[in-house]
Motif scaffolding. Sequence first.
Motif, mmCIF file in Angstrom:
data_model
loop_
_atom_site.group_PDB
_atom_site.id
_atom_site.type_symbol
_atom_site.label_atom_id
_atom_site.label_comp_id
_atom_site.label_asym_id
_atom_site.label_seq_id
_atom_site.Cartn_x
_atom_site.Cartn_y
_atom_site.Cartn_z
ATOM 1 N N GLU A 54 0.836 -1.205 0.000
ATOM 2 C CA GLU A 54 0.000 0.000 0.000
ATOM 3 C C GLU A 54 0.870 1.255 0.000
ATOM 4 N N GLY A 55 1.968 1.182 0.754
ATOM 5 C CA GLY A 55 2.900 2.306 0.768
ATOM 6 C C GLY A 55 3.487 2.545 -0.620
ATOM 7 N N ILE A 56 3.801 1.451 -1.301
ATOM 8 C CA ILE A 56 4.351 1.568 -2.651
ATOM 9 C C ILE A 56 3.308 2.209 -3.574
ATOM 10 N N LEU A 57 2.073 1.747 -3.461
ATOM 11 C CA LEU A 57 1.017 2.283 -4.323
ATOM 12 C C LEU A 57 0.814 3.770 -4.078
ATOM 13 N N LEU A 58 0.852 4.157 -2.804
ATOM 14 C CA LEU A 58 0.665 5.578 -2.492
ATOM 15 C C LEU A 58 1.838 6.409 -2.995
ATOM 16 N N ALA A 59 3.037 5.869 -2.851
ATOM 17 C CA ALA A 59 4.213 6.597 -3.348
ATOM 18 C C ALA A 59 4.135 6.748 -4.861
ATOM 19 N N CYS A 60 3.730 5.681 -5.532
ATOM 20 C CA CYS A 60 3.581 5.745 -6.989
ATOM 21 C C CYS A 60 2.534 6.787 -7.364
ATOM 22 N N TYR A 61 1.465 6.778 -6.600
ATOM 23 C CA TYR A 61 0.401 7.744 -6.871
ATOM 24 C C TYR A 61 0.919 9.174 -6.679
ATOM 25 N N ALA A 62 1.652 9.379 -5.585
ATOM 26 C CA ALA A 62 2.143 10.724 -5.277
ATOM 27 C C ALA A 62 3.113 11.229 -6.339
ATOM 28 N N MET A 63 3.855 10.322 -6.930
ATOM 29 C CA MET A 63 4.873 10.748 -7.892
ATOM 30 C C MET A 63 4.509 10.383 -9.329
ATOM 31 N N SER A 64 3.264 9.940 -9.533
ATOM 32 C CA SER A 64 2.785 9.545 -10.872
ATOM 33 C C SER A 64 3.718 8.538 -11.525
ATOM 34 N N ILE A 65 3.994 7.495 -10.770
ATOM 35 C CA ILE A 65 4.901 6.445 -11.247
ATOM 36 C C ILE A 65 4.091 5.245 -11.696
ATOM 37 N N LYS A 66 4.496 4.677 -12.818
ATOM 38 C CA LYS A 66 3.709 3.566 -13.361
ATOM 39 C C LYS A 66 4.343 2.198 -13.153
ATOM 40 N N THR A 67 5.589 2.183 -12.704
ATOM 41 C CA THR A 67 6.212 0.897 -12.401
ATOM 42 C C THR A 67 7.009 0.995 -11.112
ATOM 43 N N ALA A 68 6.776 0.028 -10.238
ATOM 44 C CA ALA A 68 7.545 -0.038 -9.002
ATOM 45 C C ALA A 68 8.220 -1.391 -8.934
ATOM 46 N N TYR A 69 9.495 -1.381 -8.575
ATOM 47 C CA TYR A 69 10.216 -2.626 -8.348
ATOM 48 C C TYR A 69 10.468 -2.777 -6.860
#
Lengths: 445, 573, 224
Positions: free
Chosen positions: A121-136
Amino acid sequence: MEVKPTGQSKAGDWKNFQRVLLPPVKDLHKLEVYEAEGGYQTFRDALSTAKWTPPAVTEEVQQSVLRGRGGAGFPCGLKWTFMPPVDENVPRFLCCNADESEPGTFKDRQLMEYNPHLVFEGILLACYAMSIKTAYIYVRGEFADWITHMEAELEKVYAKGYVGQNILGSEFSTEIVIHKGAGAYICGEESSLMDSLEGKRAYPRVKPPFPAQKGIWGYPTTINNVETLACVPLILRYGGEWFSQIGAERHPGPVLYGISGHVNRPGVYEYPTGMLITDLIEQVAGGMRNGKKLKAVVPGGSSTPILTAAMIDGVTMDAETLRDAGSMMGTGGMLIMDEDTDIVAWLRRVTHFYHHESCGQCTPCREGTGWLENIVSRIEEGEGNIRDLDLLVDLCSQMEGRTVCALADAAAWPVRYTIERFREEFEARCRPSLVPGAEVMETVE
Amino acid sequence: MAKITIDKTIFEFEGDQPSLLQFCLDREIELPHFCYHPAMSAPANCRQCLVEIGNPERDRETGQIMVDEEGNEVIRFFPKLMTSCSENISDGLVVRTQRSSDLVRRAQKDNLEFLLINHPLDCPICDQAGHCPLQNQAYKYGPEGSRFEFRKVSKPKHIRLGPRVVLDAERCINCTRCTRFTSEISKSHQLTIVERSVKNYPMTPPGIEFDEPYSMNVIDICPVGALTSEDFRFKARVWEMSSTPSITTTNAKGSNCYYWVKDNRVLKITPRTNMNVNEFWLADDDRLDYERFNDDRPPGPTVDGEASSWEDGYARAAHILGNVDGNRIAFLGSAHASVEDNYLLARLAEKLGTAAPMYIEHVEVGSGDDWLRTDDRAPNASGCARLGFTVADADLFGPRLKGGEIDVLYVLEDDPVSTGLCTSDDLHGVSVILHHYNESNQTLPLATVSLPAATVVETVGTFVNIDGHAQRVRPAKAIRGVNRTLAMEIGRSRADQHGTPFDRWYNEENLINCQPGWVSVPGVANALGLDMPTTNPKAIMAELASTNSAFEGATYSAMGEYGIRLSEIGETV
Amino acid sequence: MTNFIKDPVVMMAERNPDPVFSNDELVFSDQEKRLIERWKSQYPTVDGAIMRVLWLAQEKFGFLPPEVIRLTADEVGIPYANAYGVATFYTQYYKKKRGKHVLDVCTCFSCQVCGGYDILHYLESKLGIHVGETTDDGLFTLQEVECLGACGSAPMLQVTNGRYVMDLTHERVDALIDTLRKGKTPEFTSVTLPQDEDELGGNRRSDVKEFQASSPRPVSETVR
């Protein structure tokens, strides 16, 4: 300038602290349990509430004063702001650093074992905050079992629609990929982690450019530690203000203390930052084994300078206090050593670690780490000379701050400070000095 | 204009700049370094080029640059030393190098101490000694001794990485120039660093030979003696040789090189940087093309297969040429010979009333690549074409000879038999006058007169490469006999004068009895009683540069060390 | 015991070894290929998949001789030299054949002061081999490794890049060896958080074997 520790805990009423990273919930690692406990609601809210624009999420994280839990303690929200403005044609990445390899550190593994969805969930929120489409998620290869567990849970998260395209019907899409390492301490260093992700030998890169400018495959990248990202849903759920009030003022929040060594109850404990080291040893971890006396504490992983028993009085676990006390917060992975510990042998093993794990890319580290191990090893065997101690300190100066990444510093600090703080023990193992006149002095004594 | 201060000297600059290290090197400010190479990425791994970097401090509110009581700008230096190879240049930057900073001097010394702890002390038997960046910089910037009292790490030694390159991993300082070369420049991907920490070293993966056609470049870029040439190992110390800037002639690229000579023998060929031709690189073919300069050389001129003097050779050639009708002579110019020699041949043909010379094309389709090796295996086809020579067609040439249309074949520095232009049979009854480089020339047994020719390493001349780049060659070694022009050029082209007649170690061994075309072609002309006013190569090019638009501007001084790009033929300037 | 400090010799891998696997064996199944394609699609360039594919190959072939590394490189579509450089950088990739079970004993940092070397030496005498060696029956290879991130459960070891076996005592080592000899894999054990013991009365996970940390910490007899 050294500031005299106040001797006061900064952790407040820690005995009644309610755990949030690892709340006491049976089977919280399962998606259904996590959801029943309100999990992913924060993420749903972020996607659906007008208030939670991506900048607002970043703003809230900045408000919380969350500092990175991977060792360097860099403000998380500030790091996020380094990402350049979104350009639809330029991919951008998040990388969750789960390479946990710093000796003495074992908290991220526990977090992934017991509360993986908080990390997701933290990863998803960080991606959302920074408009990131891929997280490793870069997990060290040794954590094979935990990778298996996480992949199983991640599949469920995908099935639930929390990850993927147009998440929960919104405009927002992101993928999470778990990347398995294969045994190299250096991969915990963010720039070599990027090389490793790219399928290369993991060599750290020169900075600048920083990852936010030129990261994985040259694209803007943010790299955060597992525990750091796990704090993010909590910050959004309870507010940055709430988070910033926990523990030490300038280094707030709940933190996972990994306590190992000669205590009766070693393990990972969640408490506010700013705990007194003495409280952690005596009250949290059940005191010293067999009633032995404390000799030394390494407060935050092997590279943080060792503290003698005398030095920890009144010292709390937060970046500023530990800095003033002559060490660092690091990862919060604390090694407690009792009076029987052979500190020379211990340092030799630490130097061996850095020698073995140096990536070999740049000169002072590749050559210096081996030299350090050689000398400390000689001292351990009783073949060293007093002048070796000065040479060791000299070599540390030749390594510190001269390399591409901080591994050389991490290798030098334990040597420098262990010798400084336990010099008599080293001297006792050395042959008398070969410096002319020194032997005469000894005779006079 | 933007400015940067280096050791209190201010340099102005405009526009994009290379790294700070390159900026300094370009201005002859020496900064010790190993891993940096201008053509490749900068990993900053050797840590030798550390400098202090600072920026003017600005007032937080006004943004104005702060000044101290004496009116000097207040400079805020980075707490850590920075590697100049990875540092970008920006306006106002202040740099302190080892010239002005104790900190930098100390760091460079410390780093060299580390570099040397596991480096073998085998300079006395190392090919790199004498031109070794590590050796030089250790002398200049390194510590006086070593405090390392342990066993050095033993690593694989004398490993044949491929047919031409030998590895001594103990000498390696892991700068990764070689692996970056194979991944970024040649893209052969045949090398990688293996293992990790102090155990690492460059290697091919098992089962792979490092045999790419550019493999030997890693030898030059290796800043230590870790990679040496299988061919050259232990042959000579660098200080025993002279080096002459010139070009290679295995193909039409005209890559710039140095010829290394000891006792009048060429022992190795290394690249010379020319950003308009070969940049920093040289193909392996080019590097190994030296034995033909030393061996297989003719002992002297012959007449009817018997040794003769030069005078007798010229006289006999004149006699042959003077007794036939001009249209029964065929002149073959040469894509191996210089523009000057071909030009003189054309003048001779003209005076004898013969058609302009033709030349043999040496194209081997598929032998080249799109880099430094061309399908054309001769260096000067462009020069011939620019002189108006046409390619000799084997389908027409042989039959003409066989059909008795030609009585005399005059060949300048080529071999019509081995190239298949004609057969030995075709030459039956034809008088052949041959200027040749080597004994193995297959036309030689049929030559009535043979006149040994000076090769590219023994002459002065001009070659035009496939891209129209006109370049000079200079004599790298002496020939037998005295020639004022060659003596002057050999003295000029070699700063050290090593091996020249002016050098005290000069020796007469291995001198070849041959003559440059610009001596022997006029020799024949003179014997014919023909007037050939311009025979000095420099004067020939001066004349061509002003009279022939195909060579416009190609004077010796204009070509200098790096040549000039000629305009396309027919192109108006 | 191999000690690089005492005997600093770097041995070169054989340059042209005979292949261990035949060309018929050197193939990935369709299912494996689908997996590889999926990994390749997860990165901006295919290079990112090499580590995963090396893992897959190691699980399939047991170790990574050159021909297997070459196969992975070809399958991913990157230069063989790059894959070889990667394979030799990371310690968990086995470039040489190991025993059926590889015992990676941590002797680093917390494990050192809590008896990691005692466990290592106990295993040496129990198995009759030195660290770095493999038993004659090919069952066990013993290795000394760096911190595995289970410091609270020191001393500990990892079995063949997989299972962690923590809070080791001689008895637990004996039991582990017995289990492995019987061809069984030790069960995954979840080390209970001390706070969970207090607040939840034990391990929070109901799906795995729980394991209460031993107490107090063992005393290290040997430190090297």
